[in-house]
Design an enzyme around this catalytic site. Structure first.
Site, mmCIF file in Angstrom:
data_model
loop_
_atom_site.group_PDB
_atom_site.id
_atom_site.type_symbol
_atom_site.label_atom_id
_atom_site.label_comp_id
_atom_site.label_asym_id
_atom_site.label_seq_id
_atom_site.Cartn_x
_atom_site.Cartn_y
_atom_site.Cartn_z
ATOM 1 N N GLU A 1 -6.796 -14.717 8.701
ATOM 2 C CA GLU A 1 -7.747 -13.642 9.035
ATOM 3 C C GLU A 1 -8.897 -14.110 9.906
ATOM 4 O O GLU A 1 -9.574 -15.090 9.602
ATOM 5 C CB GLU A 1 -8.314 -13.027 7.747
ATOM 6 C CG GLU A 1 -9.259 -11.862 7.996
ATOM 7 C CD GLU A 1 -9.668 -11.137 6.731
ATOM 8 O OE1 GLU A 1 -10.466 -10.185 6.824
ATOM 9 O OE2 GLU A 1 -9.199 -11.504 5.631
ATOM 10 N N LYS B 1 -7.042 -5.768 4.730
ATOM 11 C CA LYS B 1 -7.149 -5.132 3.418
ATOM 12 C C LYS B 1 -5.854 -4.361 3.195
ATOM 13 O O LYS B 1 -5.572 -3.386 3.877
ATOM 14 C CB LYS B 1 -8.359 -4.197 3.346
ATOM 15 C CG LYS B 1 -8.664 -3.671 1.957
ATOM 16 C CD LYS B 1 -8.848 -4.788 0.935
ATOM 17 C CE LYS B 1 -10.051 -5.657 1.200
ATOM 18 N NZ LYS B 1 -10.216 -6.686 0.129
#
Length: 470
Positions: free
Chosen positions: A272, A288
């Site tokens: 990420e 998410k």
């Protein structure tokens, strides 16, 4: 402070293009303040470059309320209680003297010199006040950033290696002959071995109880989402570098990193991005939403489709995307924040992730470091609203997070920045290895499913390090 008064140099190196970056970095791996930002041979769009630094001119570490500035050339230190980000801003400003021109053909190289290191999650205590007393601390600092006058870069698109350095700084870089000789060095023979099984700081029922407590906070209106993490630990012997080589091979994560400090080692196999700045364009890619991978192609595709069509996961992703838009707006020009890609799937070795891309333009009076501070820590690993979610995390998690959910990255002399979110990240210190896994809890979360998701996220870490060497 010695200023960089002369030209930035970039030399192409005759290292064979099929040389893996770890073949070069293994020489530096044992030495304190050697750092590798590693794309780990990933095929990800953000996996173009690998970066090696070593032998910083200065370093800045922060632990609790004390920030220590070390001059590595003169072997002197100074301790201050100043804001650590302000200390870095001043160090950076003193070092950079005017525009460092570089040939246009090297403009794409990401980090030529500047600041590089990590910002641990617990650094947030310097920016926000928490009623909860700090828990047992680690011996490793909350922040460790070096000021580097040279770097080695591999462009994985072409295979070309580069040596970048500031000419005239009293910290000479390695020359090509030295780097070529490194390729013939023998491999580290110190294997990595776990001496105990992995243990979590939460029993399964404890985790369920904490999810129930978060549910009460959500229903009461304290927040919309809270990220809850458990920490796994074991004792080890041998070389963390060998552990990292196992992990990068198993995960191939585009924002991987290896950081060696004096008495501790960090290994990140993060997928990420936190925030980046390139020519003052800001980008964040919050994750998410997660599903496990399957060896069965049909099942794997169905899991990916399930995630892409999950209203719950998309709602969580949108919530965090809005939080990041707000955090970025503090440092970006009004009206410049946009979302060019909403709800797309990125697939990694262990899991599928739901990702969104957010962009903006850095305000003329803002700096990359002020952007980092205004957005720190990343909303994808706190919850929303951020401050209240962090207070609840502080209340419920038994131990401090240290590096977990912090950030590793750089701020180059050209003003460009790139940073990751330190998920899938491990700390080795005092013969203990720590690894964390968590997820966002919302009002309709199922405790059993959330617990299993946290295990899925470390399914290519804990078992990999538990295996004996070949």
């Amino acid at each position: 402070m010695q200023k960089a008064l002369t030209r930035l140099r970039v030399n192409t190196l005759s290292i064979p293009t099929d040389t893996d970056i770890v073949t070069v970095f293994r020489h530096y791996a044992p030495f304190p303040w050697s750092m590798l930002l590693d794309s780990a041979n990933s095929q990800h769009a953000d996996a173009r470059f690998d970066i090696i630094v070593a032998n910083p001119i200065h370093s800045v570490t922060c632990q609790d309320e004390i920030t220590v500035i070390r001059d590595h050339l003169n072997n002197s230190t100074k301790a201050v209680d100043d804001d650590p980000i302000k200390v870095l801003e001043d160090l950076y400003a003193d070092f950079i003297s005017g525009e460092q021109l570089v040939d246009e053909k090297f403009a794409e190289l990401p980090f030529k010199a500047g600041l590089l290191g990590y910002f641990g999650y617990d650094l947030c205590r310097r920016f926000e006040k928490f009623e909860q007393a700090p828990k047992g601390s680690y011996s490793s600092p909350d922040m460790a950033v070096g000021l580097y006058s040279w770097s080695i870069i591999k462009d994985n698109q072409s295979g070309q290696f580069y040596l970048c350095y500031l000419d005239g700084v009293d910290n000479p870089p390695p020359m090509e002959a030295e780097l070529l000789s490194i390729l013939d060095e023998s491999e580290d023979v110190h294997s990595f071995k776990l001496e105990t099984d992995w243990h979590s700081n939460m029993k399964q029922q404890d985790y369920f109880n904490k999810v129930a407590k978060i549910h009460d906070y959500l229903v009461a209106g304290d927040c919309y989402q809270v990220n809850l993490a458990q920490r796994f630990s074991a004792q080890f012997s041998g070389s963390p570098w060998q552990a990292y080589l196992r992990l990068r091979q198993s995960n191939k994560a585009p924002f991987s990193a290896f950081i060696q400090l004096t008495e501790s080692t960090y290994m990140s196999i993060s997928p990420e991005r936190f925030v980046s700045v390139k020519e003052r364009i800001v980008e964040s890619k919050p994750i998410k939403g997660t599903r496990p991978r399957s060896d069965n192609a049909i099942i794997d595709s169905a899991l990916k489709d399930e995630l892409l069509n999950s209203e719950k996961d998309k709602a969580e992703n949108l919530m965090i995307a809005d939080l990041l838009r707000n955090d970025m707006s503090k440092s970006c020009e009004p009206g410049s924040i946009n979302v060019p890609a909403l709800f797309y799937i990125e697939s990694f070795a262990a899991v599928h992730h739901l990702v969104t891309t957010i962009r903006g333009k850095l305000n003329p009076v803002a700096s990359p470091l002020s952007l980092l501070r205004n957005a720190f820590p990343g909303g994808s690993i706190t919850g929303a609203p951020k401050i209240r979610a962090m207070q609840i995390i502080d209340e419920l998690e038994p131990d401090k997070r240290n590096i977990y959910c912090g950030s590793i990255g750089y701020i180059g002399i050209d003003g460009n920045m790139d940073t990751n979110i330190c998920i899938r990240t491990l700390l080795c210190e005092n013969n203990n290895v720590y690894c964390w896994a968590g997820g966002g809890i919302v009002v309709d979360s199922n405790a059993e499913s959330e617990y299993q998701e946290s295990l899925d996220k470390v399914s290519k870490i804990l078992p990999v390090l538990s295996m004996p060497d070949d």
